[in-house]
Design an enzyme around this catalytic site. Structure first.
Site, PDB file in Angstrom:
ATOM      1  N   LYS A  14     -59.720 -18.797 -17.785  1.00 10.24           N
ATOM      2  CA  LYS A  14     -60.873 -19.383 -17.097  1.00 10.24           C
ATOM      3  C   LYS A  14     -60.978 -18.793 -15.692  1.00 10.24           C
ATOM      4  CE  LYS A  14     -62.783 -24.048 -16.178  1.00 10.24           C
ATOM      5  NZ  LYS A  14     -62.477 -25.489 -16.207  1.00 10.24           N
ATOM      6  N   SER A  73     -66.049 -28.140 -18.401  1.00  8.59           N
ATOM      7  CA  SER A  73     -66.396 -26.915 -17.729  1.00  8.59           C
ATOM      8  C   SER A  73     -65.742 -25.664 -18.320  1.00  8.59           C
ATOM      9  CB  SER A  73     -66.008 -27.009 -16.246  1.00  8.59           C
ATOM     10  OG  SER A  73     -64.618 -27.149 -16.101  1.00  8.59           O
ATOM     11  N   SER A 113     -62.402 -31.257 -18.949  1.00 12.01           N
ATOM     12  CA  SER A 113     -62.945 -29.895 -19.039  1.00 12.01           C
ATOM     13  C   SER A 113     -62.263 -28.988 -20.051  1.00 12.01           C
ATOM     14  CB  SER A 113     -62.919 -29.224 -17.659  1.00 12.01           C
ATOM     15  OG  SER A 113     -63.940 -29.744 -16.853  1.00 12.01           O
TER      16      SER A 113
END
Ligand SMILES: [Zn+2]
Lengths: 544, 549
Positions: A121, A196, A220
C-alpha cells in the site's frame, strides 16, 4: 443468490508440518535448496506462497517463470482494475527473480519468501519506489528508508512489485478518495474495491501479486478484503511495527495482510510481526508460527472445531445490514456449527458508540499527524511570498477534500473548550468498548460479524454522501478501538456482477491471539466446498 | 536521504514568528544542506555562574516611583540535556556543527518515522526533579503541543502538558553579599520533558531563511518557577542557582551563550499593598544573568512609570525582547487571546512509568548539591563570601573538597584556591580542571609550609611552577634543594659570615641603629637562597648582634 455452504468431506488425519516452522534468527528456517530432499508440502495447494516455494526448491519452476506469470496477468488486468499507483519495472522484478534462481542453482540459501511478489500500500514507505500515501502533497516523494514491514519481507526474499492505490492517507472506504486514480473491483469493474486499502485487496483478488500489505485504522484491510473476496488480517495493535507507515491515527493504525488464502495471510503476518526498536508501541511478545499447526483439508477430522465458542455479535446483524449479507453470515455461522463449534449470539451494547468515537479520535489524531505535510521539507510546496501563505497554499493544493474535512473535524475536537466534550468523551467510550470486548471474549473464543453492512457498491454511489460512507465502517471500527486482531475471509456471495459479489466474514479474537483466528479461518476456508473466490475476470489464467 | 531536500523558507530575518514575508529566488527552491553561515565549532568554556552588574546601566527611572510598586517575577527556563543522543532518535547533538549534519528521518519528521524515547531523558528529569525538591509523578505521559513553524518538523512538539514528571518543589539560594546577601527560597511549579526545535538561518540580505534541524529533537527540561521573585537580582540569582544545580548534576552544560540554558521571564507590577496581580509581560532574548537582571529592572521601571502616570492600560499582555545594545525591552508580539496548542496525549509513545525503586536509586546516587555544599562549608567555619566562591563552580568545589578530604587546613586551602590559584586561572583563562596542580599536591604544599619544610615565599614559587608544569611538591623541593634550613648551627654560621663581611654596618647597629637588623636578615636570607627559617634566623641574628663581642 446465496451460496450454500457444505463442509467438505473429511478424510483421515495426519500431522502436517510446513517447511517454514521453527523460529531462527531470520525468523524462518532458511532452507538450503540442495541440503534436503524437497517434498511437496501438503498445504501447497492451499497457499500460493508454499506452492511457489515448493516449485522453486523442487526446480519445477524458476522464480523468473513465476514472476513472468504474475507480470503477464498484471499487464493484462491492470488497465481495467488500476490497483497500482506505481509499478516496479518488469525488468527489475525479473532481475530480482533471476538472482533467486541463480542462488538456487548455486545451492545457496534462499529466504522463505523467495520469489513471492508482494504489493505494498502506498502509505507504507519503500526506499526504491515513490510513496505518496495517495496524496498530491507527496506526489513524487521517495522516502530514504523502507518501512520495517517492507524491510522484513525483502530480507526474506520477497519481491515488491509495486505500490497500491488507496484513499488519501487511508481516509476513506472506497479508494475513491485517492488523489490519483479510481480502482475497480475485480469482481465487477463498475464497483469499488473498498478502502482504504482497495488497491492491495484488488491486486490480490486479481492475482496481480501473491500477497499484499495494507493498513487498517478503522477497517481499511477488512472491508476491502470482504469487497474483493480475499483473506484480510488486521493484527493486534502493536503486533506489527508501524515504522514507515504514514500515520493517520497512530493509536489505531496497524499494518495488515492480504492473501488469497488464510495460510498466505498467516505466513505474511509471521514475516512482518515482532518487536521493532524503531516503534515504541510495538509489542515484545513472542511471535508464534501462526500456520505451523495448519492441517490440509484432507487431514481434518470430522468436527475440527469441536467445542469452539463462537459469539455472533447481535448488533451487527440488526437492521441496516443487507439481507444478503445477513444470510451469508448466518450461513457461515451454520457452517461453523457443523464444524463442531457452539455459536451463540452475544450483545455488545456499546457497539453503536464505536462509530462516533472512532471518527472523533481518528480525526483528532490525523489533524496532528498530517501537520508535518507543510511543504517545508518534502512534498509539494506552493510558490508564495509569505510563510503563512506557504502553509495555506501547500496544504490547500496538496490535500483532497476528505482529508481536509477530517483535519477540520479533528482540529475542532481538540480545540480548547471542546476537548472534554469530544476527544475526552470519545476516549471514555473507547475504554467502555475495550471492556465490553474483553467480557465478550471471556465467554467466547472468537466473535463473528459481517465485515461490512453490504457487498461492494457502485463507484460514485457514496462519494458525495460521507455519512453513508462512514456508516459503512460500523462493523470494523470497534475492533480498532479495542486494539484486537480480526480476520476477514470470504464466506459467500450476494447477487451482483456477472458471478455474484463476495461477502466477508469477520472473526475477532483476543489480543495477540491471531494464531487462533488463523487456525479457525483456515479450517473454515478449507471446508468451504467448491468455492474458489477467484473473480471471473481472471478465472482462466490463475497461476497454479 | 539524498532524495529529501531541505528547502528555503524565506522569511524576514528579524522576527521569529509566522507573519514574515518569504520570497523565492528565481522561482527556485534552494537546498539548505549547505550552510549559509558557518558557525564556530569551538565550544564555549563553562564559565561559573556569576551575576555581573554595572551600576551605570541600571534603570534611569527615579527609584522614587519604583519604590511604590512591587514586582512579581516568574521564570520559565529551558535546559538542554547533555545526553549523547537526541530525545527520540539516535542522532548525536553537538553545538555548532554544520547545518543539517546531525539529522535523520525521525528528527526531520519524515512520513512514517516514529519517536522512541531515550531513557536518559527520564533519568535526567528525575535527577533534576529530585534536586529541586519536587514531587515526582510515577505515572506521567507525553503530549503533543501543536503549532506550525518551519523549525518544527512534525508540526507539533512532543512535550508534557497536564501531568509533568515533577511538580511542587523549591530552590534555595544565598544572595551574594554585594547584593545585600541573605537566603532565599523560590518555589518550582513544575519540571517537564520536551524536545527542542530546529533553528532558522537567515540570509545576509534578509531575502530568505533556511532551516537547520540539527537541534530538532534535542531533549529539554522546562522548569517553571512560582512567581516568587521581586527584583532583577533575585531572578538572575535564581537562574544562576539553576545553572549550578544542572552542572552539579551533570545533566546539562548550562551554557547560556550556546542556548543550553534559556530563560524567559514574566514580569508584572502592582502598587505596594495591592493583592491582585497586574498585567503580565513576557521578556525573551536574555542571554546572560546580567541581562536577566537588567531587563527585569528596566521592565519594572517601564511599567511603574506607565502606572504612575495613569497609563496602566498601556501595560498589555505581550512578549517583549531585551535589546542588549539599547539596554531596553521592545514589543515583539502582542498576545491576542490565548494560543490554543490543542494538546493531546502523544499516541506514539507509551506512558512514562517510574517505579519507586528506580526513583530511590537515583535519589541515592545524587551528588552533593550546591545548597548542601554551602551549608557544609558554612559549618566548617568559612565566611559566606568564601562559601559562595567555592560552591559557585562545581569543579572548584570538588577541587576544594579533594584538598580538605586529604587533610588540608580548611582556611588555608580556601585561601590558596581563592587567591593565587584563582588569579592564575583568570590570567591564563583556564578552568580548575585544566591546571596542572593536583589537589593532593596542594595538600602537600600547605602541609610543607605549615610544617616548616619550606617557607611561605618558596611555597608560592613552587605553586606557580606546579600550576603551569605539574609535578610533585616533594620532587620540586628536592630537585631545587628548597628545604628550609632549620639547623641553628648552620644558620649561625651564615649569620657569622654576614656579620664579619659587614663590619661597618655592625658598628652602626651596635651604635644604636637597630633598624639595620632587617639588612642583616636580608643578607643571611640571600646567602641561604631564601631557605633559612625566618624565625630561627631572626632569633639567632638578634642573639649574635646583641652579643658582647
Ligand atoms: Zn535524528
Amino acid at each position: 443468490m446465496l451460496s450454500t455452504i457444505q463442509p467438505s468431506r473429511c478424510l483421515s488425519r495426519f500431522p502436517v508440518h510446513l517447511p517454514t516452522c521453527g523460529r531462527t534468527k531470520s525468523r524462518f528456517l532458511r532452507v538450503v535448496s540442495s541440503a534436503q530432499p524437497v517434498t511437496t508440502a501438503p498445504l501447497a495447494d492451499q497457499s500460493q506462497i508454499l506452492s511457489i516455494r515448493d516449485s522453486l526448491l523442487s526446480r519445477h519452476l524458476s522464480a523468473v517463470q513465476v514472476a513472468d506469470s504474475y507480470l503477464g496477468r498484471l499487464k493484462q488486468t491492470e488497465p481495467q482494475i488500476g490497483s497500482f499507483l506505481h509499478l516496479s519495472e518488469p525488468d527489475k522484478v525479473l532481475k530480482q527473480a533471476q538472482e533467486i534462481d541463480d542462488k538456487i542453482k548455486r545451492n545457496e540459501e534462499v529466504g522463505p519468501l523467495a520469489g513471492v511478489l508482494v504489493a505494498v500500500k502506498d502509505n507504507i514507505c519503500t526506499a526504491d519506489m515513490p510513496s505518496t500515501g495517495g496524496s498530491h502533497i507527496l506526489d513524487g516523494y521517495r522516502p530514504p528508508f523502507d518501512a520495517t514491514a517492507v524491510k522484513r519481507l525483502k530480507d526474506l526474499g520477497a519481491i515488491v512489485v509495486g505500490k497500491t492505490n488507496l484513499d488519501e492517507f487511508g481516509m476513506g472506504s472506497s479508494t475513491e478518495a485517492s488523489a490519483f486514480k479510481v480502482t475497480a473491483n475485480p469482481w465487477d469493474l463498475s464497483r469499488v474495491p473498498g478502502g482504504s486499502s482497495g488497491g492491495s485487496a484488488a491486486a490480490v483478488s486479481a492475482r496481480q501479486c501473491v500477497v499484499s500489505l495494507g493498513s487498517d485504522t478503522g477497517g481499511s484491510v477488512r472491508q476491502p478484503a470482504s469487497f474483493c473476496g480475499v483473506a484480510g488480517l488486521k493484527p493486534t495493535y502493536g503486533r506489527v511495527s508501524r515504522f514507515g507507515l504514514m500515520a493517520y491515527a497512530s493509536s489505531l493504525d496497524v499494518i495488515g495482510c492480504f492473501g488469497s488464502s488464510v495460510a498466505d495471510t498467516g505466513i505474511l503476518l509471521h514475516a512482518i510481526s515482532g518487536h521493532d526498536a524503531l516503534d515504541a508501541t510495538s509489542s515484545k511478545r513472542e511471535v508464534p508460527d501462526f500456520t505451523s499447526q495448519f492441517l490440509s483439508a484432507s487431514s481434518l477430522k470430522s468436527r475440527p472445531l469441536e467445542g469452539l465458542r463462537v459469539g455472533l455479535i447481535r448488533e451487527t446483524v440488526d437492521g441496516g445490514v443487507d439481507s444478503g449479507v445477513k444470510s451469508a453470515i448466518q450461513g457461515a455461522a451454520a457452517h461453523l456449527e457443523q464444524l463442531g463449534s457452539i455459536v451463540t449470539e452475544v450483545s455488545l451494547p456499546s457497539f453503536s458508540l464505536g462509530l462516533p468515537a472512532y471518527y472523533i479520535l481518528a480525526s483528532s489524531e490525523s489533524s496532528s499527524n498530517l501537520s508535518r505535510y507543510d511543504g517545508v521539507r518534502y512534498g509539494n510546496q506552493a510558490s508564495c511570498d509569505e510563510l503563512n501563505v506557504l502553509y495555506e497554499d501547500s496544504r490547500a493544493k496538496g490535500f483532497g477534500s476528505e482529508v481536509k474535512m477530517r483535519i477540520l473535524m479533528g482540529t475542532y475536537a481538540l480545540s480548547a473548550g471542546y476537548y472534554d466534550a469530544y476527544y475526552k468523551r470519545a476516549q471514555q467510550v473507547r475504554t467502555i468498548i475495550q471492556k465490553s470486548f474483553k467480557a465478550a471474549l471471556g465467554e467466547n473464543d472468537i466473535l463473528i460479524s459481517p465485515a461490512a453492512p453490504s457487498a461492494a457498491y457502485k463507484i460514485g454511489e457514496k462519494r458525495n454522501d460521507p455519512l453513508a460512507m462512514y456508516a459503512g465502517d460500523i462493523m470494523t471500527v470497534n475492533v480498532n478501538l479495542a486494539g484486537l486482531p480480526a480476520l476477514v475471509l470470504p464466506c459467500g456471495f450476494v447477487e451482483g456482477g456477472s458471478a455474484g459479489l463476495p461477502v466477508g466474514l469477520q472473526m475477532i479474537g483476543a489480543a495477540f491471539d491471531e494464531e487462533k483466528l488463523l487456525k479457525v479461518g483456515h479450517i473454515f476456508e478449507q471446508t468451504l466446498q467448491g468455492h474458489k473466490f477467484v473473480p471471473p475476470l481472471i478465472q482462466d489464467g490463475v497461476f497454479a | 536521504m539524498a532524495s529529501t531536500l531541505f528547502r528555503t523558507i524565506q522569511i524576514h530575518p528579524f522576527l521569529l514568528y509566522p507573519t514574515a514575508i518569504c520570497r523565492r529566488r528565481n522561482g527556485v527552491l534552494y537546498c539548505t544542506m549547505k550552510s549559509t553561515q558557518t558557525q564556530t565549532a569551538t565550544q564555549e568554556k563553562q564559565q561559573p555562574p556569576k551575576v555581573k552588574v554595572s551600576q551605570h546601566t541600571q534603570s534611569k527611572t527615579p527609584d522614587k516611583i519604583t519604590r511604590d510598586y512591587e514586582a512579581i517575577i516568574g521564570i520559565e527556563t529551558h535546559v538542554q540535556l547533555s545526553t549523547l543522543t537526541k530525545a527520540f532518535c539516535s542522532c548525536p547533538y553537538n553545538y555548532g556543527s554544520q547545518p543539517n549534519t546531525s539529522i535523520c528521518p525521525i528528527c526531520m519528521g519524515l512520513p512514517g518515522a516514529l519517536p522512541v524515547l531515550n531513557s536518559k531523558v527520564i533519568e535526567f528529569a528525575v535527577k533534576l526533579g529530585l534536586a529541586l525538591n519536587c514531587k515526582l509523578s510515577l505515572n506521567s505521559k507525553f503530549d503533543r503541543k501543536q503549532y506550525f513553524y518551519p523549525d518544527l518538523p512534525k508540526g507539533y512538539q512532543i512535550s508534557q502538558f497536564d501531568i509533568p514528571i515533577a511538580t511542587g518543589g523549591y530552590i534555595d539560594l544565598d544572595l551574594p553579599l554585594e547584593f545585600g546577601g541573605g537566603h532565599r527560597k523560590f518555589g518550582i511549579t513544575r519540571v517537564h520533558m520536551e524536545e527542542d526545535a530546529g533553528k532558522l538561518l537567515h540570509s545576509g540580505n534578509g531575502d530568505y531563511s533556511q532551516v537547520d534541524l540539527n537541534r530538532a529533537g534535542v531533549p529539554l527540561l522546562e522548569i517553571v518557577s512560582e512567581p516568587d521573585m521581586r527584583t532583577g537580582i533575585e531572578a538572575a540569582e535564581y537562574a544562576a542557582e539553576l545553572q549550578r544545580v544542572v552542572r552539579y548534576l551533570g545533566v546539562s552544560n548550562g551554557n547560556m551563550q550556546e542556548g543550553s540554558l534559556r530563560c524567559d521571564v514574566n514580569v508584572s507590577i502592582r502598587p505596594v499593598g495591592q493583592s491582585e496581580f497586574g498585567t503580565k509581560v513576557e521578556i525573551k532574548n536574555l542571554n546572560s544573568f546580567s541581562s536577566i537582571n537588567r531587563a527585569i529592572d528596566f521592565e519594572i521601571s517601564r511599567q511603574a512609570l506607565l502606572h504612575s502616570q495613569g497609563h496602566d492600560d498601556q501595560i498589555v499582555q505581550e512578549t517583549r525582547l531585551w535589546e542588549e545594545g539599547a539596554q531596553k525591552t521592545v514589543t515583539m508580539r502582542k498576545k491576542e487571546g490565548l494560543a490554543d496548542y490543542r494538546y493531546f496525549p502523544e499516541p506514539d509513545l507509551p506512558e512514562v512509568i517510574l517505579t519507586q525503586e528506580y526513583v530511590d536509586g537515583i535519589r541515592n546516587s545524587l551528588p552533593e548539591l550546591p545548597e548542601m555544599k554551602r551549608r557544609r562549608y558554612e559549618k566548617m567555619g568559612l565566611s559566606m563570601q568564601d562559601v559562595l566562591f567555592l560552591a559557585n563552580d562545581v569543579n572548584v568545589a570538588e577541587y576544594f573538597d579533594a584538598t580538605i578530604s586529604r587533610g588540608a587546613d580548611i582556611k588555608l586551602a580556601a585561601n590558596w584556591i581563592m587567591g593565587d590559584i584563582a588569579a592564575y586561572m583568570k590570567n591564563e583563562k583556564l578552568s580548575i580542571n585544566e591546571i596542572k596542580l593536583m589537589p593532593e599536591e596542594l595538600v602537600e604544599l600547605i602541609a610543607s609550609i605549615k610544617g616548616g619544610t619550606i617557607s611561605g615565599k618558596i611555597g608560592k614559587e613552587i605553586l606557580f611552577e606546579l600550576l603551569a608544569k605539574g609535578g610533585t611538591v616533594k620532587g620540586l623541593i628536592e630537585e631545587k634543594d628548597l628545604v628550609q634550613i632549620v639547623d641553628p648551627v648552620e644558620i649561625g654560621k651564615m649569620v657569622d659570615k654576614v656579620l664579619s663581611e659587614n663590619p661597618k654596618q655592625l658598628e652602626q647597629y651596635r651604635g644604636g641603629k637597630t633598624k639595620l637588623q632587617g639588612f642583616f636578615a636580608g643578607q643571611v636570607m640571600k646567602i641561604s637562597k631564601g631557605k633559612a627559617n625566618p624565625v630561627l634566623l631572626n632569633k639567632i641574628l638578634l642573639e649574635k648582634l646583641n652579643a658582647k663581642s
